[in-house]
Design a protein around this motif. Structure first.
Motif, PDB file in Angstrom:
ATOM      1  N   PRO A  29       0.834  -1.197   0.000  1.00 22.30           N
ATOM      2  CA  PRO A  29       0.000   0.000   0.000  1.00 22.30           C
ATOM      3  C   PRO A  29       0.876   1.258   0.000  1.00 22.30           C
ATOM      4  N   THR A  30       0.349   2.311  -0.581  1.00 18.83           N
ATOM      5  CA  THR A  30       1.065   3.582  -0.617  1.00 18.83           C
ATOM      6  C   THR A  30       1.077   4.163   0.783  1.00 18.83           C
ATOM      7  N   SER A  31       2.236   4.644   1.206  1.00 13.60           N
ATOM      8  CA  SER A  31       2.330   5.200   2.551  1.00 13.60           C
ATOM      9  C   SER A  31       1.626   6.544   2.621  1.00 13.60           C
ATOM     10  N   PRO A  32       1.124   6.926   3.802  1.00 14.53           N
ATOM     11  CA  PRO A  32       0.459   8.216   3.956  1.00 14.53           C
ATOM     12  C   PRO A  32       1.369   9.387   3.594  1.00 14.53           C
ATOM     13  N   LYS A  33       2.680   9.261   3.835  1.00 16.09           N
ATOM     14  CA  LYS A  33       3.608  10.338   3.502  1.00 16.09           C
ATOM     15  C   LYS A  33       3.672  10.569   1.993  1.00 16.09           C
ATOM     16  N   VAL A  34       3.612   9.475   1.211  1.00 18.32           N
ATOM     17  CA  VAL A  34       3.632   9.603  -0.248  1.00 18.32           C
ATOM     18  C   VAL A  34       2.355  10.283  -0.717  1.00 18.32           C
ATOM     19  N   ILE A  35       1.225   9.868  -0.161  1.00 18.66           N
ATOM     20  CA  ILE A  35      -0.050  10.474  -0.521  1.00 18.66           C
ATOM     21  C   ILE A  35      -0.042  11.953  -0.143  1.00 18.66           C
ATOM     22  N   GLN A  36       0.463  12.282   1.037  1.00 17.92           N
ATOM     23  CA  GLN A  36       0.508  13.672   1.484  1.00 17.92           C
ATOM     24  C   GLN A  36       1.373  14.506   0.550  1.00 17.92           C
ATOM     25  N   ALA A  37       2.524  13.979   0.148  1.00 21.94           N
ATOM     26  CA  ALA A  37       3.412  14.718  -0.752  1.00 21.94           C
ATOM     27  C   ALA A  37       2.762  14.911  -2.117  1.00 21.94           C
ATOM     28  N   ASP A  38       2.104  13.881  -2.643  1.00 23.68           N
ATOM     29  CA  ASP A  38       1.428  14.004  -3.938  1.00 23.68           C
ATOM     30  C   ASP A  38       0.315  15.040  -3.875  1.00 23.68           C
ATOM     31  N   SER A  39      -0.487  15.001  -2.810  1.00 20.96           N
ATOM     32  CA  SER A  39      -1.566  15.972  -2.637  1.00 20.96           C
ATOM     33  C   SER A  39      -0.990  17.371  -2.459  1.00 20.96           C
ATOM     34  N   GLY A  40       0.116  17.459  -1.745  1.00 23.45           N
ATOM     35  CA  GLY A  40       0.770  18.748  -1.542  1.00 23.45           C
ATOM     36  C   GLY A  40       1.279  19.341  -2.840  1.00 23.45           C
ATOM     37  N   GLN A  41       1.765  18.505  -3.722  1.00 25.48           N
ATOM     38  CA  GLN A  41       2.233  18.984  -5.018  1.00 25.48           C
ATOM     39  C   GLN A  41       1.077  19.580  -5.812  1.00 25.48           C
ATOM     40  N   LEU A  42      -0.082  18.961  -5.743  1.00 22.57           N
ATOM     41  CA  LEU A  42      -1.255  19.492  -6.446  1.00 22.57           C
ATOM     42  C   LEU A  42      -1.658  20.856  -5.896  1.00 22.57           C
ATOM     43  N   VAL A  43      -1.646  21.003  -4.579  1.00 25.02           N
ATOM     44  CA  VAL A  43      -1.967  22.296  -3.969  1.00 25.02           C
ATOM     45  C   VAL A  43      -0.920  23.321  -4.385  1.00 25.02           C
ATOM     46  N   TYR A  44       0.355  22.926  -4.365  1.00 25.12           N
ATOM     47  CA  TYR A  44       1.441  23.826  -4.776  1.00 25.12           C
ATOM     48  C   TYR A  44       1.232  24.298  -6.215  1.00 25.12           C
ATOM     49  N   GLU A  45       0.923  23.377  -7.093  1.00 27.46           N
ATOM     50  CA  GLU A  45       0.743  23.729  -8.509  1.00 27.46           C
ATOM     51  C   GLU A  45      -0.437  24.688  -8.702  1.00 27.46           C
ATOM     52  N   ASN A  46      -1.469  24.554  -7.878  1.00 26.81           N
ATOM     53  CA  ASN A  46      -2.649  25.403  -8.009  1.00 26.81           C
ATOM     54  C   ASN A  46      -2.498  26.774  -7.365  1.00 26.81           C
ATOM     55  N   TYR A  47      -1.777  26.875  -6.252  1.00 26.48           N
ATOM     56  CA  TYR A  47      -1.765  28.117  -5.491  1.00 26.48           C
ATOM     57  C   TYR A  47      -0.398  28.771  -5.303  1.00 26.48           C
ATOM     58  N   CYS A  48       0.684  28.050  -5.489  1.00 20.88           N
ATOM     59  CA  CYS A  48       2.009  28.575  -5.145  1.00 20.88           C
ATOM     60  C   CYS A  48       2.932  28.752  -6.341  1.00 20.88           C
ATOM     61  N   LEU A  49       2.785  27.908  -7.319  1.00 21.65           N
ATOM     62  CA  LEU A  49       3.717  27.835  -8.437  1.00 21.65           C
ATOM     63  C   LEU A  49       3.885  29.159  -9.184  1.00 21.65           C
ATOM     64  N   ALA A  50       2.817  29.897  -9.382  1.00 23.77           N
ATOM     65  CA  ALA A  50       2.897  31.144 -10.161  1.00 23.77           C
ATOM     66  C   ALA A  50       3.891  32.129  -9.549  1.00 23.77           C
ATOM     67  N   CYS A  51       3.955  32.191  -8.252  1.00 24.80           N
ATOM     68  CA  CYS A  51       4.867  33.136  -7.587  1.00 24.80           C
ATOM     69  C   CYS A  51       6.212  32.512  -7.219  1.00 24.80           C
ATOM     70  N   HIS A  52       6.187  31.270  -6.754  1.00 24.78           N
ATOM     71  CA  HIS A  52       7.422  30.640  -6.265  1.00 24.78           C
ATOM     72  C   HIS A  52       8.094  29.761  -7.309  1.00 24.78           C
TER      73      HIS A  52
END
Length: 140
Positions: free
Chosen positions: A27-50
């Protein structure tokens, strides 16, 4: 009739192998899922500036690479996301763009994106949990 029986046996064997392979995977570890979900949030809200690589924009938006704001006090980092920030100095450089509050994000989304940032771009810092975000949100 013989062809029918052989075909059923072969298909049944292949199906059984596929099902067995699917359920024998770790099974996928919760840390991997958290990082993948975090990347999606980053791409939607942070990437344009950072930026995609976390390098920021000189004099406007600070980099997220190996800086004390990202790697340091997790409570301070959470507060930046919840409250926004204007005019910050990072590694002796001034950045003038205002970061708006992202308090509309859920505790889980904030934890995910901050964990992603703290573990990406060459950073190696501990994870942020939704409980940590909830505690800082209550102090807001």
């Amino acid at each position: 009739m013989f062809k029918y029986i052989v075909t059923c046996l072969l298909l049944g064997g292949m199906l059984g192998s596929a099902v067995s392979a699917r359920y024998s995977q770790k099974p996928t570890s919760p840390k991997v899922i958290q990082a993948d979900s975090g990347q999606l949030v980053y791409e939607n809200y942070c990437l344009a500036c950072h930026q995609e690589d976390g390098s920021g924009v000189p004099n406007l938006n600070p980099p997220l690479i190996q800086n004390e704001w990202v790697l340091g006090d997790s409570a301070r980092l959470i507060k930046v996301v919840l409250n926004g920030l204007k005019g910050v100095e990072v590694a002796g450089e001034s950045y003038s763009n205002e970061m708006p509050s992202h308090d509309f994000l859920s505790d889980q989304d904030i934890a995910n994106v901050l964990t992603y940032i703290r573990k990406s771009f060459g950073n190696k810092a501990s994870a942020i949990t939704p409980v940590m975000v909830k505690m800082q949100r209550a102090k807001k």
